[in-house]
Scaffold this active site. Structure first.
Site, PDB file in Angstrom:
ATOM      1  N   VAL A 128      -3.592  -7.337  -1.448  1.00  0.00           N
ATOM      2  CA  VAL A 128      -3.014  -8.155  -0.379  1.00  0.00           C
ATOM      3  C   VAL A 128      -4.004  -9.157   0.193  1.00  0.00           C
ATOM      4  O   VAL A 128      -3.606 -10.096   0.891  1.00  0.00           O
ATOM      5  CB  VAL A 128      -2.432  -7.280   0.756  1.00  0.00           C
ATOM      6  CG1 VAL A 128      -1.281  -6.431   0.239  1.00  0.00           C
ATOM      7  CG2 VAL A 128      -3.513  -6.406   1.409  1.00  0.00           C
ATOM      8  N   LYS A 186      -6.759  -3.488  13.903  1.00  0.00           N
ATOM      9  CA  LYS A 186      -5.376  -3.130  14.232  1.00  0.00           C
ATOM     10  C   LYS A 186      -4.949  -3.744  15.567  1.00  0.00           C
ATOM     11  O   LYS A 186      -3.780  -4.130  15.742  1.00  0.00           O
ATOM     12  CB  LYS A 186      -5.225  -1.609  14.284  1.00  0.00           C
ATOM     13  CG  LYS A 186      -5.317  -0.930  12.931  1.00  0.00           C
ATOM     14  CD  LYS A 186      -4.173  -1.333  12.002  1.00  0.00           C
ATOM     15  CE  LYS A 186      -4.130  -0.474  10.749  1.00  0.00           C
ATOM     16  NZ  LYS A 186      -3.035  -0.839   9.831  1.00  0.00           N
ATOM     17  N   ASN A 206       1.625  -2.257   5.438  1.00  0.00           N
ATOM     18  CA  ASN A 206       1.016  -0.938   5.610  1.00  0.00           C
ATOM     19  C   ASN A 206      -0.353  -0.815   4.953  1.00  0.00           C
ATOM     20  O   ASN A 206      -1.113   0.085   5.304  1.00  0.00           O
ATOM     21  CB  ASN A 206       1.964   0.114   5.015  1.00  0.00           C
ATOM     22  CG  ASN A 206       1.290   1.462   4.835  1.00  0.00           C
ATOM     23  OD1 ASN A 206       1.096   2.210   5.792  1.00  0.00           O
ATOM     24  ND2 ASN A 206       0.902   1.778   3.610  1.00  0.00           N
ATOM     25  N   TYR A 212     -12.078  -0.555  12.380  1.00  0.00           N
ATOM     26  CA  TYR A 212     -10.679  -0.295  12.055  1.00  0.00           C
ATOM     27  C   TYR A 212      -9.779  -0.584  13.255  1.00  0.00           C
ATOM     28  O   TYR A 212      -8.768  -1.274  13.149  1.00  0.00           O
ATOM     29  CB  TYR A 212     -10.524   1.163  11.606  1.00  0.00           C
ATOM     30  CG  TYR A 212      -9.092   1.643  11.536  1.00  0.00           C
ATOM     31  CD1 TYR A 212      -8.303   1.361  10.425  1.00  0.00           C
ATOM     32  CD2 TYR A 212      -8.527   2.376  12.586  1.00  0.00           C
ATOM     33  CE1 TYR A 212      -6.984   1.800  10.361  1.00  0.00           C
ATOM     34  CE2 TYR A 212      -7.220   2.817  12.519  1.00  0.00           C
ATOM     35  CZ  TYR A 212      -6.457   2.526  11.406  1.00  0.00           C
ATOM     36  OH  TYR A 212      -5.146   2.962  11.364  1.00  0.00           O
ATOM     37  N   SER A 221       1.639   3.428  -2.664  1.00  0.00           N
ATOM     38  CA  SER A 221       1.521   4.405  -3.745  1.00  0.00           C
ATOM     39  C   SER A 221       1.208   5.797  -3.230  1.00  0.00           C
ATOM     40  O   SER A 221       1.489   6.800  -3.895  1.00  0.00           O
ATOM     41  CB  SER A 221       0.442   3.971  -4.743  1.00  0.00           C
ATOM     42  OG  SER A 221      -0.838   3.950  -4.137  1.00  0.00           O
ATOM     43  N   ARG A 222       0.630   5.878  -2.012  1.00  0.00           N
ATOM     44  CA  ARG A 222       0.194   7.165  -1.474  1.00  0.00           C
ATOM     45  C   ARG A 222       0.381   7.196   0.033  1.00  0.00           C
ATOM     46  O   ARG A 222       0.667   6.196   0.665  1.00  0.00           O
ATOM     47  CB  ARG A 222      -1.291   7.386  -1.801  1.00  0.00           C
ATOM     48  CG  ARG A 222      -1.618   7.380  -3.284  1.00  0.00           C
ATOM     49  CD  ARG A 222      -3.119   7.488  -3.525  1.00  0.00           C
ATOM     50  NE  ARG A 222      -3.847   6.355  -2.961  1.00  0.00           N
ATOM     51  CZ  ARG A 222      -5.151   6.338  -2.718  1.00  0.00           C
ATOM     52  NH1 ARG A 222      -5.877   7.406  -2.973  1.00  0.00           N
ATOM     53  NH2 ARG A 222      -5.730   5.266  -2.221  1.00  0.00           N
ATOM     54  N   GLY A 224       0.809  -1.213   0.000  1.00  0.00           N
ATOM     55  CA  GLY A 224       0.000   0.000   0.000  1.00  0.00           C
ATOM     56  C   GLY A 224       0.840   1.259   0.000  1.00  0.00           C
ATOM     57  O   GLY A 224       0.581   2.189   0.767  1.00  0.00           O
TER      58      GLY A 224
END
Length: 250
Positions: free
Chosen positions: A59, A160, A85, A156, A11-12, A9
């Site tokens: 992923v 985590k 990530n 979320y 790209s940004r 992850g």
């Protein structure tokens, strides 16, 4: 010594900053992306095409992950550092976050799949390369929200928190292979795509309650990630290191 680093992850946002910081150290970097190929190739160009490679993989899909890892091996020979990530389908928007009574198990499952299954897939695919060289670093990206849920982002935060248990069990098992496993937990980051919809009032509240008086940036968190990927961090494993300006203290 030049290392090969895979950042999922990347790209940004935070992932891109992590990739760039490893690249600035002279490491070879695989910039994994799911949808944003142009952004991933921009990160590669920043690092330098001789030392970086953009590879698409969801992923959550083990076949795609295995193909990505095989391409990494073909290009760079091995993977020394893995940074899990990737964040799938979540925005830090307190104005639309569901209350617990409104949530469904599918809401939880979506985050568990993206966070935990994603890390499971990539780590298990990379592991034989690290075990063969009896060395490696696995760094999982967490959050300080399971210590201090400023906003109750239920699904979320729960995913985590599960990632921390995953990390510590791996640390126990893989230490004998010379592989360290740690988590880096940032505060709400100012600003990434995921936090772009966060209201100014929330950022202001966090800054006002933080000893350093500011909101955490991707650069802050990426600095700790690159340190944990270094030779100097060889004695650190099984830890959750929080980078949030002192908002939470362990």
């Amino acid at each position: 010594m030049t290392r090969t680093v895979l950042v999922t992850g990347s790209s940004r946002g935070l992932g891109a900053e992590i990739a760039r910081q490893f690249g600035a150290q002279g490491d070879q970097v695989i910039v994994n992306y799911f949808q944003h190929s142009d952004a991933a190739n921009s990160v590669v160009q920043t690092i330098g095409a001789d030392h970086a490679l953009a590879l698409q993989a969801d992923v959550r899909d083990r076949a795609q992950v295995d193909a990505m890892v095989a391409a990494c091996k073909q290009r760079f020979g091995t993977i020394d550092v893995l940074v899990n990530n990737a964040l799938v389908g979540f925005k830090f928007d307190p104005t639309v976050q569901k209350q617990f009574a409104e949530l469904t198990w599918d809401d939880y499952q979506g985050q568990l799949t993206g966070t935990l299954q994603g890390a499971f897939n990539v780590t298990q695919s990379v592991l034989p390369l690290m075990q063969a060289q009896h060395a490696g670093r696995v760094i999982n990206i967490g959050t300080n929200l399971f210590q201090n849920p400023v906003v109750a982002y239920h699904e979320y935060t729960t995913a985590k928190a599960a990632l921390l248990g995953f990390s510590r069990n791996l640390a126990v098992e893989l230490g004998a292979d010379g592989i360290t496993v740690n988590m880096v937990s940032g505060g709400l980051l100012e600003t990434t795509d995921a936090s772009a919809v966060t209201t100014p009032e929330v950022f202001a509240m966090i800054a006002a309650n933080t000893p350093m008086g500011k909101v955490t940036t991707p650069k802050d968190v990426a600095g700790m990630v690159t340190f944990l990927g270094s030779a100097q961090a060889g004695g650190i494993t099984g830890q959750n290191i929080t980078v949030d300006g002192g908002l939470t203290m362990n």
